[in-house]
Design a protein around this motif. Sequence first.
Motif, mmCIF file in Angstrom:
data_model
loop_
_atom_site.group_PDB
_atom_site.id
_atom_site.type_symbol
_atom_site.label_atom_id
_atom_site.label_comp_id
_atom_site.label_asym_id
_atom_site.label_seq_id
_atom_site.Cartn_x
_atom_site.Cartn_y
_atom_site.Cartn_z
ATOM 1 N N ARG A 102 0.836 -1.201 0.000
ATOM 2 C CA ARG A 102 0.000 0.000 0.000
ATOM 3 C C ARG A 102 0.869 1.249 0.000
ATOM 4 O O ARG A 102 0.592 2.223 -0.684
ATOM 5 C CB ARG A 102 -0.907 0.020 1.251
ATOM 6 C CG ARG A 102 -1.947 -1.069 1.261
ATOM 7 C CD ARG A 102 -3.034 -0.755 2.281
ATOM 8 N NE ARG A 102 -2.543 -0.657 3.647
ATOM 9 C CZ ARG A 102 -2.533 -1.659 4.511
ATOM 10 N NH1 ARG A 102 -3.002 -2.845 4.151
ATOM 11 N NH2 ARG A 102 -2.076 -1.489 5.719
ATOM 12 N N ARG A 103 1.931 1.195 0.774
ATOM 13 C CA ARG A 103 2.800 2.352 0.881
ATOM 14 C C ARG A 103 3.450 2.691 -0.471
ATOM 15 O O ARG A 103 3.556 3.835 -0.859
ATOM 16 C CB ARG A 103 3.886 2.065 1.927
ATOM 17 C CG ARG A 103 4.833 3.208 2.148
ATOM 18 C CD ARG A 103 5.938 2.834 3.113
ATOM 19 N NE ARG A 103 5.431 2.699 4.475
ATOM 20 C CZ ARG A 103 6.142 3.027 5.567
ATOM 21 N NH1 ARG A 103 7.345 3.513 5.438
ATOM 22 N NH2 ARG A 103 5.641 2.861 6.759
ATOM 23 N N GLY A 107 -2.915 4.410 -4.021
ATOM 24 C CA GLY A 107 -3.493 5.628 -3.466
ATOM 25 C C GLY A 107 -4.998 5.435 -3.336
ATOM 26 O O GLY A 107 -5.633 4.884 -4.240
ATOM 27 N N PHE A 108 -5.542 5.834 -2.184
ATOM 28 C CA PHE A 108 -6.982 5.671 -1.962
ATOM 29 C C PHE A 108 -7.681 7.025 -1.919
ATOM 30 O O PHE A 108 -7.124 8.000 -1.397
ATOM 31 C CB PHE A 108 -7.241 5.002 -0.614
ATOM 32 C CG PHE A 108 -6.950 3.530 -0.587
ATOM 33 C CD1 PHE A 108 -7.877 2.624 -1.069
ATOM 34 C CD2 PHE A 108 -5.766 3.061 -0.049
ATOM 35 C CE1 PHE A 108 -7.608 1.265 -1.021
ATOM 36 C CE2 PHE A 108 -5.494 1.711 0.003
ATOM 37 C CZ PHE A 108 -6.422 0.803 -0.481
ATOM 38 N N PHE A 110 -11.548 8.135 -0.586
ATOM 39 C CA PHE A 110 -12.748 7.584 0.036
ATOM 40 C C PHE A 110 -13.927 8.526 -0.113
ATOM 41 O O PHE A 110 -13.753 9.732 -0.292
ATOM 42 C CB PHE A 110 -12.501 7.335 1.522
ATOM 43 C CG PHE A 110 -11.313 6.467 1.794
ATOM 44 C CD1 PHE A 110 -11.390 5.101 1.588
ATOM 45 C CD2 PHE A 110 -10.122 7.017 2.237
ATOM 46 C CE1 PHE A 110 -10.277 4.302 1.833
ATOM 47 C CE2 PHE A 110 -9.020 6.228 2.481
ATOM 48 C CZ PHE A 110 -9.100 4.862 2.282
ATOM 49 N N ASN A 114 -11.991 11.269 4.545
ATOM 50 C CA ASN A 114 -11.066 10.726 5.550
ATOM 51 C C ASN A 114 -9.785 11.534 5.677
ATOM 52 O O ASN A 114 -8.699 10.983 5.712
ATOM 53 C CB ASN A 114 -10.728 9.272 5.249
ATOM 54 C CG ASN A 114 -11.881 8.373 5.596
ATOM 55 O OD1 ASN A 114 -13.033 8.720 5.317
ATOM 56 N ND2 ASN A 114 -11.599 7.262 6.230
ATOM 57 N N GLU A 123 -0.428 19.499 5.373
ATOM 58 C CA GLU A 123 0.057 18.464 6.284
ATOM 59 C C GLU A 123 -0.599 17.117 6.022
ATOM 60 O O GLU A 123 0.028 16.067 6.198
ATOM 61 C CB GLU A 123 -0.198 18.888 7.738
ATOM 62 C CG GLU A 123 0.697 20.039 8.173
ATOM 63 C CD GLU A 123 0.150 20.796 9.368
ATOM 64 O OE1 GLU A 123 0.848 21.714 9.836
ATOM 65 O OE2 GLU A 123 -0.963 20.488 9.824
ATOM 66 N N ALA A 126 1.389 15.834 3.373
ATOM 67 C CA ALA A 126 2.739 15.546 3.872
ATOM 68 C C ALA A 126 2.764 14.237 4.653
ATOM 69 O O ALA A 126 3.766 13.519 4.661
ATOM 70 C CB ALA A 126 3.227 16.688 4.749
ATOM 71 N N LEU A 127 1.640 13.948 5.317
ATOM 72 C CA LEU A 127 1.534 12.708 6.081
ATOM 73 C C LEU A 127 1.921 11.520 5.207
ATOM 74 O O LEU A 127 2.527 10.558 5.670
ATOM 75 C CB LEU A 127 0.075 12.575 6.552
ATOM 76 C CG LEU A 127 -0.245 11.581 7.637
ATOM 77 C CD1 LEU A 127 0.474 11.943 8.920
ATOM 78 C CD2 LEU A 127 -1.749 11.564 7.877
ATOM 79 N N ILE A 128 1.552 11.578 3.930
ATOM 80 C CA ILE A 128 1.833 10.472 3.022
ATOM 81 C C ILE A 128 3.202 10.634 2.372
ATOM 82 O O ILE A 128 3.959 9.673 2.257
ATOM 83 C CB ILE A 128 0.734 10.390 1.932
ATOM 84 C CG1 ILE A 128 -0.647 10.334 2.583
ATOM 85 C CG2 ILE A 128 0.968 9.201 1.011
ATOM 86 C CD1 ILE A 128 -0.800 9.327 3.699
ATOM 87 N N ASP A 130 5.687 11.915 3.609
ATOM 88 C CA ASP A 130 6.689 11.604 4.635
ATOM 89 C C ASP A 130 7.206 10.185 4.512
ATOM 90 O O ASP A 130 8.361 9.905 4.818
ATOM 91 C CB ASP A 130 6.082 11.747 6.046
ATOM 92 C CG ASP A 130 6.110 13.179 6.533
ATOM 93 O OD1 ASP A 130 6.801 13.996 5.908
ATOM 94 O OD2 ASP A 130 5.437 13.474 7.538
ATOM 95 N N ILE A 131 6.309 9.265 4.132
ATOM 96 C CA ILE A 131 6.711 7.863 4.158
ATOM 97 C C ILE A 131 6.885 7.287 2.762
ATOM 98 O O ILE A 131 7.176 6.107 2.609
ATOM 99 C CB ILE A 131 5.710 6.994 4.962
ATOM 100 C CG1 ILE A 131 4.299 7.119 4.385
ATOM 101 C CG2 ILE A 131 5.720 7.355 6.431
ATOM 102 C CD1 ILE A 131 3.363 6.036 4.872
ATOM 103 N N ARG A 170 -3.595 13.936 -1.789
ATOM 104 C CA ARG A 170 -2.916 13.043 -0.853
ATOM 105 C C ARG A 170 -2.667 11.678 -1.496
ATOM 106 O O ARG A 170 -1.612 11.075 -1.337
ATOM 107 C CB ARG A 170 -3.780 12.878 0.402
ATOM 108 C CG ARG A 170 -3.215 11.914 1.411
ATOM 109 C CD ARG A 170 -4.066 11.839 2.655
ATOM 110 N NE ARG A 170 -5.385 11.278 2.369
ATOM 111 C CZ ARG A 170 -6.325 11.123 3.281
ATOM 112 N NH1 ARG A 170 -6.124 11.488 4.528
ATOM 113 N NH2 ARG A 170 -7.497 10.624 2.965
ATOM 114 N N ALA A 171 -3.705 11.204 -2.249
ATOM 115 C CA ALA A 171 -3.580 9.881 -2.856
ATOM 116 C C ALA A 171 -2.546 9.867 -3.972
ATOM 117 O O ALA A 171 -1.852 8.880 -4.172
ATOM 118 C CB ALA A 171 -4.940 9.423 -3.364
ATOM 119 N N LYS A 174 2.243 10.588 -3.822
ATOM 120 C CA LYS A 174 3.376 9.667 -3.857
ATOM 121 C C LYS A 174 3.491 8.990 -5.211
ATOM 122 O O LYS A 174 4.271 8.061 -5.361
ATOM 123 C CB LYS A 174 3.212 8.634 -2.746
ATOM 124 C CG LYS A 174 2.003 7.744 -2.908
ATOM 125 C CD LYS A 174 2.016 6.679 -1.832
ATOM 126 C CE LYS A 174 0.728 5.881 -1.880
ATOM 127 N NZ LYS A 174 0.616 5.016 -0.721
#
Lengths: 252, 788
Positions: A102-103, A107-108, A110, A114, A123, A126-128, A130-131, A170-171, A174
């Motif tokens: 998943r990482r 990408g999801f 919803f 969410n 942010e 950035a949460l995603i 980040d990893i 966000r999805a 990455k």
Amino acid sequence: MIINVDDAGDAPATDVNLREPVFRARGLTKIYHVGEVDVCALRGIDLELYAGEFVVLLGASGSGKSTLLNILGGLDCPTAGDVWFRDHDLVHATDADLTRYRRDHVGFVFQFYNLIPSLTARENVALITDIAEESMTPEAALGLVGLTARLDHFPAQLSGGEQQRVAIARAIAKQPDVLLCDEPTGALDVQTGITVLESLERVNEELGTTTAIITHNAVIARMANRIITLSDGRIVGEETNAVRSRASELVW
Amino acid sequence: MRALQRKMFRDLWILRGPSLAIGLVMASGVATFVMSLSTLSTLYHARLSYYERYRFANVFVNVKRAPETLKSRLAEIPGVMHVGTRITQFVNLDLPDMREPATGRLLSLPDHGEPAVNRLYLRSGRWPELERPDEVLISDGFATAHRLQSGDRVRAILNGRRQDLRIVGIALSPEFIYQIREGDIIPDDRRFGIFWMRRRSLEAAFQMTGAFNNAVLLLSPGTDELQTIREVDRLTDPYGGTGAYGRGEQSSHKFISNEMEELRGMALFVPTIFILVAAWMMQVVFSRLIGTQREQIATLKAFGYSSTEVGLHYLQFVIFLAWLGTGLGIGVGTWLGRGVATMYSRFFHFPEFDFHLDSRVVLASIVISTLSAGIAVIIPVRKAMHLPPAEAMRPELPPAFGSTWLESLAVLRRAPVELRMIVRQMIRQPIRLTLTCLGLSLAVAVLILGSFMLDGLNYVMESEFNVAQRQDMTLTFVEPSQGRVLSEVAHLPGVISAEPFRSVPVRLRSEHHSRRLGLMGLRTNGRLFRIANVHRQSQSVPETGLILSSQLARVLSVRPGETVTIEVLEGRRPVQSMRVAGLVEDFQGEAAYASIDAVHRLMQEGDAVSGAFLAADTRQTAELYRELKRTPRLIGASLKGSALIALRETIISSILLMRTFNIGFACIIACGVVYNSARITLAERTRELATMRVIGFTRGEIGRILLGELAILTLLAIPLGLGIGHVMADFVIRAAYDTELFRIPLVIARSTDALAALVTLLAAVCTGLIVSHRLARLDLVAVLKTRE
Ligand SMILES: Nc1ncnc2c1ncn2[C@@H]1O[C@H](COP(=O)(O)OP(=O)(O)OP(=O)(O)O)[C@@H](O)[C@H]1O
Ligand SMILES: [Mg+2]
């Protein structure tokens, strides 16, 4: 809508003639045990999704769409059957493998966005990033969905459509291989829904992301390369659009 | 900063109310822990280094009169490094700022230089000069109590002659860190002081040339103390030695050890309560937090955060919170510790007594708080880690409300909706309910723990002064005197009646158990001083046989009817066995009584008396004192009231201080628990309550539903807390206050119970009001619009 294309990334594969399957599912079955009763959510699904393809999943409520998408996304495991993402076996994967999968690849988006309410738009993205290993900057991702002006707003300060676009940013931030969207416009009005769909369309075109969208809105199906219809846990129909509509042309 | 960390800080800010409550409770626990253990370690190290630097003796012995030649024989005992021989004498003091006489203990310094053992710390002034026999050093405590300085004079009666002693310096000795008169249980710096003089002056005043009556021995490390004591006893026996003893029986040392024991008890007990409460609050808050963040957790996982990362996120959160509390606690604990140290320096006389924050205590408190926080949230955090992401995307199922047996109660069926809602809610979460109730009851218990000591002391004082010691004054003579002195005493101005007592130093033995103490000979029909038990009943003194305090009987492991061996440590030092006639359950740690006639028979002496109890006419006390100050034979006249004042000044002020802390801490617990519970209930039921408001319930009715549960819990918690408090108090009494020196009975006054209940109730009500204020500001539209 103004879209900033500068950061869009690699060469897109707009056409789906490559016929290279990204997902392969065989005999996919999912049974939920609820007390004494068994609920059969999926009853033997055979399916292939191809690289760069834009697929719409249709079907009545309870037909198993979300279940299927969750399994493809590595959020859930089937009761029986096989699913492969390229050379990853998603059925026999460990929890850590699925997390990794998943990482790195998925990408999801919803239905209810969410977003993390305590983080700003930037942010949340950035949460995603980040990893993720090869990600664009949160600013670039938000630019792609036209939210450059809303970087530091909290979800509560954004409209539903804006929130959903943050979720899309966000999805895609990455640069996932697949984008799985469960009713992304379900909670939105027509105009906002179309803005969100335009974002998805751009990502699919410019980044070549394989995109699967669940919807109850048959109109949206006109955007797709392929439309798959589920009923009672089975695939009951599959059509290919000879001519795809642009998101902006849709009316409902 | 990574976004996930940012989320943590934002969540912390959102939860600032409950976090503050948790942090404060944690801080209270850490503060007590740091305060008591650091004070303990400060005391321990201060004493240790003082003893080392000032060569505090290991073995002590009093003799009647021994030639100085004995010194070298004592020094030859294996393991003895240094011997100090001294002349010591109790004297009657006449101080201008006191109406009644005070007691001084004269102690000789070597003619040249400083003592080799029990060295003095000269706080100010200089050493007395050999050529000036009236020069003295006085003890620090006595000097402070009377505001005496170098150059001042104190009048004393030395061996029948009145003499003015000139103060040339103020000194401290490791021997008198706790400056207490032998036989007293409370130090009284006003009525008792130490005076150091050159030996030659004392030799002259007491006809002790070439002789000593007190020796102190410093042993090299690892020396067998018991063996040395036996050897010292053998050597001093011919010279009227009263039995050597070690530090364990030296009064100053014994009292400090006792205090350290109490600190240790406190360091373990009170913080445990706070940390348990804090842990429970963390558990509640984090269960709730993780419950509401199900979808956030699922989202994180969907995007590839691993279970471990999610778990660490919450763990980090709780540990950060714990550290905030710990940091605050260490700060407050240090501050309190300084306060306690200042208080201590009033009755423990050290050259320097500076509070030291012990780094190991700090480390221990960090480890303890971190671990307890981690353990507290282990269940909710595991739940977060194991949350299947697909499932968590679906909203949580509405809680299952089933009909329970309670519902079928006819009363409840006819009860108003609000009450039914409260009861259903309560039944649904029995564990949390029980824990909330327990948390509140701990607040009550802490209050009781903070106050009950005072009740015990009051009870002791009332019993002692109204039932046992009914004399107005106690006179003690320098030497045992002839019985006829009593008629002289009886003729002193204002004396209504006088009763003699004979007290002799003895060692009681039963098999291998033994204890040194003063055997008190009393009149069988005495009316002024009586043996009384903890139930305030007086017990008569039997013609023959001993009455032992039950504590002493336990130590010697003897029962009534059995016999003990009495070795008298004075005069001709007879040894005799005597039957234990009875026991008395009293407040003294160790005490033994017999009839005065039995003591005379034991001593094979006539009618010697050690002192007398007086009943006196208060209108003539001035004349009585004037007379007493002139009496050479007297070394002390203790006034009943003065002991009481001394008690107030020392122990009670410290207990009152502790009680103030405890009230603060208990309020923190009560407010924290109530606030936390109310906030959680509010958070869990906002939608429900908002819906009720929309369909027409008034704000008051909603408030009742929210706070009704807490009101019921508080009312349940009070009796429970009183029970827990009483049990804990009993435990504390046994653990820390049932010492050899004195015992404090478990007495808890109604007013203490009432105070505990009231403070908890008030804290609960205030907090409830604050939370209901939040409810009043509830934005109905916003609540109903959000999807939970
Ligand atoms: N965790 C679960 N436990 C029990 N049953 C479940 C669970 N998840 C899904 N189901 C059942 O499986 C079936 C398929 O559910 P799914 O969510 O895939 O439907 P869907 O096509 O996405 O419907 P909708 O359009 O309403 O979202 C439904 O009957 C549902 O009740
Ligand atoms: Mg669905």
